[in-house]
Design a protein around this motif. Structure first.
Motif, mmCIF file in Angstrom:
data_model
loop_
_atom_site.group_PDB
_atom_site.id
_atom_site.type_symbol
_atom_site.label_atom_id
_atom_site.label_comp_id
_atom_site.label_asym_id
_atom_site.label_seq_id
_atom_site.Cartn_x
_atom_site.Cartn_y
_atom_site.Cartn_z
ATOM 1 N N ALA A 1 -4.966 5.305 1.574
ATOM 2 C CA ALA A 1 -4.125 4.201 1.117
ATOM 3 C C ALA A 1 -4.645 3.663 -0.214
ATOM 4 O O ALA A 1 -5.852 3.486 -0.402
ATOM 5 C CB ALA A 1 -4.112 3.089 2.153
ATOM 6 N N THR B 1 -0.359 -0.564 -4.711
ATOM 7 C CA THR B 1 0.717 -0.131 -5.609
ATOM 8 C C THR B 1 0.361 -0.280 -7.083
ATOM 9 O O THR B 1 0.931 0.402 -7.922
ATOM 10 C CB THR B 1 2.007 -0.917 -5.331
ATOM 11 O OG1 THR B 1 1.737 -2.311 -5.430
ATOM 12 C CG2 THR B 1 2.550 -0.593 -3.951
ATOM 13 N N ILE C 1 3.313 7.645 -11.022
ATOM 14 C CA ILE C 1 4.693 7.175 -11.198
ATOM 15 C C ILE C 1 5.149 7.379 -12.640
ATOM 16 O O ILE C 1 6.256 7.851 -12.885
ATOM 17 C CB ILE C 1 4.818 5.693 -10.774
ATOM 18 C CG1 ILE C 1 4.627 5.588 -9.255
ATOM 19 C CG2 ILE C 1 6.157 5.109 -11.207
ATOM 20 C CD1 ILE C 1 4.472 4.172 -8.743
ATOM 21 N N MET D 1 0.830 -1.175 0.000
ATOM 22 C CA MET D 1 0.000 0.000 0.000
ATOM 23 C C MET D 1 0.881 1.246 0.000
ATOM 24 O O MET D 1 1.935 1.273 0.606
ATOM 25 C CB MET D 1 -0.890 0.033 1.241
ATOM 26 C CG MET D 1 -1.959 -1.031 1.264
ATOM 27 S SD MET D 1 -3.064 -0.878 -0.097
ATOM 28 C CE MET D 1 -4.561 -0.527 0.699
ATOM 29 N N LEU D 2 0.374 2.248 -0.676
ATOM 30 C CA LEU D 2 1.013 3.557 -0.678
ATOM 31 C C LEU D 2 -0.006 4.576 -0.191
ATOM 32 O O LEU D 2 -1.210 4.423 -0.419
ATOM 33 C CB LEU D 2 1.503 3.921 -2.078
ATOM 34 C CG LEU D 2 2.665 3.091 -2.605
ATOM 35 C CD1 LEU D 2 2.916 3.393 -4.077
ATOM 36 C CD2 LEU D 2 3.926 3.360 -1.795
ATOM 37 N N TYR D 3 0.483 5.583 0.452
ATOM 38 C CA TYR D 3 -0.389 6.619 0.996
ATOM 39 C C TYR D 3 -0.254 7.849 0.116
ATOM 40 O O TYR D 3 0.850 8.278 -0.207
ATOM 41 C CB TYR D 3 -0.034 6.884 2.458
ATOM 42 C CG TYR D 3 -0.297 5.651 3.278
ATOM 43 C CD1 TYR D 3 -1.536 5.449 3.870
ATOM 44 C CD2 TYR D 3 0.661 4.658 3.389
ATOM 45 C CE1 TYR D 3 -1.800 4.287 4.579
ATOM 46 C CE2 TYR D 3 0.410 3.496 4.090
ATOM 47 C CZ TYR D 3 -0.829 3.312 4.683
ATOM 48 O OH TYR D 3 -1.098 2.164 5.365
ATOM 49 N N VAL E 1 -2.016 5.465 -8.968
ATOM 50 C CA VAL E 1 -0.627 5.353 -8.502
ATOM 51 C C VAL E 1 0.293 5.133 -9.693
ATOM 52 O O VAL E 1 1.325 5.792 -9.837
ATOM 53 C CB VAL E 1 -0.480 4.204 -7.475
ATOM 54 C CG1 VAL E 1 0.987 3.913 -7.178
ATOM 55 C CG2 VAL E 1 -1.248 4.535 -6.198
ATOM 56 N N GLU F 1 1.376 13.314 -4.428
ATOM 57 C CA GLU F 1 2.475 12.762 -3.632
ATOM 58 C C GLU F 1 2.157 11.322 -3.278
ATOM 59 O O GLU F 1 0.994 10.969 -3.073
ATOM 60 C CB GLU F 1 2.671 13.534 -2.326
ATOM 61 C CG GLU F 1 3.216 14.915 -2.457
ATOM 62 C CD GLU F 1 3.433 15.590 -1.095
ATOM 63 O OE1 GLU F 1 3.650 14.872 -0.086
ATOM 64 O OE2 GLU F 1 3.380 16.820 -1.054
ATOM 65 N N LEU F 2 3.212 10.511 -3.172
ATOM 66 C CA LEU F 2 3.106 9.134 -2.692
ATOM 67 C C LEU F 2 4.049 8.958 -1.512
ATOM 68 O O LEU F 2 5.161 9.490 -1.523
ATOM 69 C CB LEU F 2 3.522 8.143 -3.778
ATOM 70 C CG LEU F 2 2.650 8.017 -5.010
ATOM 71 C CD1 LEU F 2 3.284 7.040 -5.998
ATOM 72 C CD2 LEU F 2 1.250 7.558 -4.650
ATOM 73 N N HIS F 3 3.600 8.177 -0.516
ATOM 74 C CA HIS F 3 4.430 7.926 0.663
ATOM 75 C C HIS F 3 4.292 6.453 1.053
ATOM 76 O O HIS F 3 3.217 5.878 0.940
ATOM 77 C CB HIS F 3 3.996 8.817 1.819
ATOM 78 C CG HIS F 3 4.135 10.270 1.516
ATOM 79 N ND1 HIS F 3 5.321 10.936 1.660
ATOM 80 C CD2 HIS F 3 3.244 11.171 1.031
ATOM 81 C CE1 HIS F 3 5.156 12.198 1.292
ATOM 82 N NE2 HIS F 3 3.909 12.365 0.910
ATOM 83 N N PRO F 4 5.381 5.852 1.528
ATOM 84 C CA PRO F 4 5.320 4.439 1.914
ATOM 85 C C PRO F 4 4.589 4.199 3.233
ATOM 86 O O PRO F 4 4.187 3.076 3.521
ATOM 87 C CB PRO F 4 6.792 4.043 2.024
ATOM 88 C CG PRO F 4 7.512 5.317 2.317
ATOM 89 C CD PRO F 4 6.722 6.407 1.624
ATOM 90 N N ALA F 5 4.424 5.241 4.031
ATOM 91 C CA ALA F 5 3.739 5.117 5.316
ATOM 92 C C ALA F 5 2.758 6.277 5.449
ATOM 93 O O ALA F 5 2.941 7.323 4.831
ATOM 94 C CB ALA F 5 4.763 5.157 6.448
#
Length: 111
Positions: free
Chosen positions: A26, A29, A38, A1-3, A34, A14-18
């Motif tokens: 969330a 991926t 990317i 999951m990406l936040y 998403v 923006e994408l964040h791993p947490a």
């Protein structure tokens, strides 16, 4: 999951791993949004890299024209002269520091 964080139009910006305070939504991926984000970032980075390479090629062409006395450095607009001079100074500092070795002698790089 990406936040993800979304802009005012609801588009992922923006994408964040947490999870973060401002990015709690969330998405998997492989979610289309998403993947689109990317892909767009990858294309932007690719274009930036091509622009840097293109600027260097133009700079080399200008140096070649000056070396062959086709144009004079002073024929160029003052802003162009300043930018070329500053780039030459910075490249000299980078070469001196050993960070950059694509042209250690400072000669014109053949295209």
């Amino acid at each position: 999951m990406l936040y993800v964080l979304r802009d005012s139009n609801g588009k992922v910006c923006e994408l964040h791993p947490a999870p973060l305070e401002y990015a709690t939504e969330a998405l998997p991926t492989d979610h289309p949004e998403v993947l689109q984000f990317i892909h767009e970032r990858w294309r932007q980075n690719e274009l930036s890299e091509l622009d840097r390479d293109f600027v260097r090629a133009i700079e080399d062409i200008i140096e070649l024209l000056i070396a062959k006395d086709i144009i004079l450095f002073t024929d160029l607009p003052l802003r162009v002269q300043e930018k070329l001079q500053r780039r030459k100074e910075v490249r000299g500092q980078i070469h001196y520091a050993g960070y950059f070795d694509d042209n250690p002698d400072g000669d014109i790089i053949p295209i």
